[in-house]
Design an enzyme around this catalytic site. Structure first.
Site, PDB file in Angstrom:
ATOM      1  CB  CYS A  26      -9.551  -4.082  -3.119  1.00 51.81           C
ATOM      2  SG  CYS A  26     -10.961  -4.218  -4.152  1.00 51.81           S
TER       3      CYS A  26
ATOM      4  CG  HIS B  33     -11.040  -1.478   0.269  1.00 52.34           C
ATOM      5  ND1 HIS B  33     -10.013  -1.081  -0.446  1.00 52.34           N
ATOM      6  CD2 HIS B  33     -12.158  -1.888  -0.464  1.00 52.34           C
ATOM      7  CE1 HIS B  33     -10.252  -1.280  -1.926  1.00 52.34           C
ATOM      8  NE2 HIS B  33     -11.412  -1.657  -1.887  1.00 52.34           N
TER       9      HIS B  33
ATOM     10  CD  GLU C   4      -8.012   0.771   1.913  1.00 56.12           C
ATOM     11  OE1 GLU C   4      -7.861  -0.400   2.599  1.00 56.12           O
ATOM     12  OE2 GLU C   4      -8.411   0.843   0.726  1.00 56.12           O
TER      13      GLU C   4
END
Lengths: 193, 309
Positions: A84, A175, A177
Site C-alpha cells: 500500500c 494488505h 498482513e
C-alpha cells in the site's frame, strides 16, 4: 536466520513484524539510520515497507535521515516488499502526490494514490498473484497505472494492476498482513537467499 | 500452520471483511497525529505539517467552550471543501446518538466518523448503532468498560477522551492510564483465574466475548489513540510512551502562536517519542502554546468527558 527490517515510522508496522516472526524470520523495526546500517554495512537482509499514510511516511523518512541510506541500500540490491503506502514510497512516479511528497524511485511503476476513492470504497478481495490467490485488504489503496520496461506485474484483480516487481523489489497495493494470508511474505522470504 | 489451513479453519464472512477494512484503516493511522481543522486552509497546513488525517469540525473545542451553545455536525459544504483540499483521510464529528448526522457524513464520503462528546449529545441513552454503516467510527472512552461498549456497538477505533479544549493534558493521562491498567488486570486474570472474567465483564458492563478477547490479547481489539488537552510535542510523546497508538490534537495547534511549526513539531515528537534529544530540538521556539484552562478550575457541567456512557 533471515533478518528482515520493517520500516517502523508510521502505519501497520506491528502486523508485518508478527507475520514475519510467525514464518521464522528475525524481524526488527527500522526507525533510524543506525537501525539500517552499522559499521559493517547494511544490518538487515531485506526490508518491508508497511502501509500507512504515504505522505507522512515520506516526510518522516526525510526527517529521520533514513531516506538516502535506504535508497542507497535498495539501489545496491537490498530486497524489499512494500504494501500500500510502501508501494507508493518505492515507486518511480506518484500520481496525485501530497505537496512536496517524494518517493524512493526503485520500483519501475507509476502509481495513483487513493485510486479507488474514499474509505467507503475499501474492501477485502481475493487477488490473483504470481504466487497464487491471496486474500488482501484494499484500504484507500493505490493502483499501478503503468509498468516501465524492465519491471513486471505480479498481481491483478479484474484487469487492474495491484502489484509489480523490479529486480528484488516488490510492491503491492493490498494488505495481506491484515487478513493473515502469509502467501506473499512466505514467497518474499524464500526469495531473499 | 500453513496459509491453507488458516483459511479452512477460519473462513472469512462478509461481516468479518467489513470489520477488517474499518479497523484496517485505523491500523494504517498508527504512529500518526490527527489534527482538528475548521477550514480548507487549515487542512492544507495540517497536511503539509505531516498530519496522518484531519478532523473537520465547525469550531475547535476551545471555542465551543468559550462560546457555548449547542455544537453540531459541520456544514456539509465545509466538509466538501476540506475533502477537496487534501489527499490524506478526512474525519468528521457527529453528535453522540445522532445517527442521521452520521448518515449525512457517510454520504459526503468522509473516511471516518467521530461520534464525539465534544459536540452536544443528541441522545442521552443511546449511542449510534455503528454496525450498519459502511464508514468506520471512532469513539471516545474514559475507561475500559466504556471502550468495549463502543466496540460492541461497532466502533473500529477508540480514543481516550481527556478533556477537550483545555490544553490541560492531565485528564488524557488519567484516561489512557486507566484503560491500560484495566487491560493489564484482565490479562493477568486470563492467565491465572479465567473463571473470574465473567464477574469482570459484569463489573465493566461490557460483553463477555470482548472482555475475553481483550484479556487474552492484552490490548484492545481495535487501535487506541489519545485525545483531549494535548498541546505540546512533549504532551504527544508522553501519550505515546504511555502506550497510545497515536494522538489527536484539537485546539492545541490552531489556537497556538505558530500552528504550522507546532503541528510539524508534534508530528516529529510523536514519531520520536522515546528520543528526548529530538523532542527537545523540535520544541524550541514554537511561539505561544494555547492559553489553556486547568481542568480543576472547570465547573462540573463543563466536563465534556462525562458525556457518553
Amino acid at each position: 536466520m533471515t533478518r528482515v527490517g520493517v520500516l517502523g515510522l508510521q502505519g501497520g508496522v506491528r502486523e508485518h513484524l508478527q507475520m514475519l516472526r510467525g514464518l521464522g524470520a528475525e524481524a526488527v523495526p527500522v526507525r533510524t539510520p543506525e537501525d539500517l546500517t552499522g559499521p559493517d554495512g547494511v544490518r538487515v537482509d531485506a526490508m518491508v515497507l508497511p502501509g500507512g499514510e504515504s505522505s507522512v511516511i515520506d516526510r518522516l523518512l526525510h526527517l529521520t535521515g533514513l531516506f538516502a541510506p535506504l535508497q542507497q541500500a535498495l539501489l545496491a540490491g537490498l530486497p524489499a516488499l512494500g504494501t500500500c503506502a510502501g508501494l507508493i514510497e518505492l515507486s518511480k512516479e506518484v500520481r496525485n502526490p501530497a505537496p512536496g511528497q517524494q518517493s524512493l524511485g526503485v520500483l519501475g511503476v507509476e502509481v495513483d494514490r487513493n485510486a479507488f476513492g474514499p474509505q467507503i470504497a475499501s474492501r477485502v478481495a481475493t487477488i490473483d498473484t504470481e504466487w497464487g490467490p491471496v486474500r488482501g485488504a484494499l484500504i484507500r489503496a493505490p493502483q499501478i497505472m503503468r509498468v516501465y520496461p524492465g519491471s513486471e506485474p505480479v498481481a491483478r484483480d479484474a484487469g487492474v494492476l495491484l502489484g509489480a516487481r523490479t529486480g528484488r523489489v516488490i510492491g503491492i497495493s493490498f494488505h495481506p498482513e491484515l487478513t493473515g494470508d502469509d502467501t506473499v511474505h512466505r514467497a518474499f522470504l524464500s526469495s531473499i537467499f | 500452520m500453513t496459509s491453507e489451513s488458516q483459511h479452512s479453519s477460519s473462513p472469512s464472512t462478509p461481516a468479518d471483511d467489513a470489520t477488517l477494512v474499518k479497523t484496517g484503516l485505523a491500523d494504517m493511522l498508527k504512529g500518526g497525529v490527527i489534527m482538528d481543522v475548521v477550514t480548507a486552509e487549515q487542512a492544507k497546513i495540517a497536511q503539509d505539517a505531516g498530519a496522518v488525517a484531519v478532523m473537520a469540525l465547525e469550531r475547535v473545542p476551545a471555542d465551543i467552550r468559550a462560546e457555548g451553545g449547542v455544537a453540531r455536525m459541520s456544514d456539509p459544504g465545509l466538509i466538501d471543501s476540506i475533502i477537496e483540499a487534501v489527499s490524506i483521510p478526512v474525519m468528521a464529528k457527529a453528535r453522540i446518538g445522532h445517527f442521521v448526522e452520521a448518515q449525512v457524513l457517510q454520504s459526503l464520503g468522509v473516511d471516518y466518523i467521530d461520534e464525539s462528546e465534544v459536540l452536544s449529545p443528541a441522545d442521552y441513552s443511546h449511542h449510534i448503532d455503528k454496525r450498519g454503516f459502511t464508514v468506520p467510527f471512532v469513539c471516545g472512552a474514559t475507561n475500559l468498560g466504556e471502550a468495549l461498549r463502543r466496540i460492541a456497538e461497532g466502533a473500529a477505533m477508540i480514543r481516550s477522551k481527556g478533556e477537550a479544549g483545555t490544553g490541560d493534558v492531565s485528564e488524557a493521562t488519567k484516561h489512557i492510564r486507566t484503560i491500560s491498567e484495566e487491560i493489564s488486570r484482565l490479562h493477568g486474570l486470563a492467565e491465572t483465574h479465567p473463571e473470574e472474567l465473567y464477574a469482570a465483564a459484569k463489573e465493566l458492563g461490557a460483553p463477555l466475548g470482548l472482555v475475553e478477547q481483550t484479556a487474552r490479547a492484552g490490548h484492545l481489539p481495535v487501535v487506541l489513540f489519545t485525545a483531549g488537552g494535548i498541546a505540546t510535542p512533549a504532551d504527544a510523546a508522553m501519550m505515546m510512551q504511555l502506550g497510545a497508538d497515536g494522538v489527536f490534537v484539537g485546539s492545541g495547534i490552531f489556537k497556538s502562536g505558530n500552528p504550522a511549526k507546532r503541528a510539524a513539531a508534534i508530528v516529529a515528537a510523536t514519531n520520536s517519542y522515546d528520543d528526548p534529544d529530538t523532542i527537545a530540538r523540535v520544541s524550541r521556539g514554537l511561539g505561544e502554546a494555547m492559553v489553556g484552562i486547568n481542568v480543576a478550575d472547570l465547573p462540573a457541567p463543563h466536563h465534556l468527558a462525562e458525556r457518553g456512557w
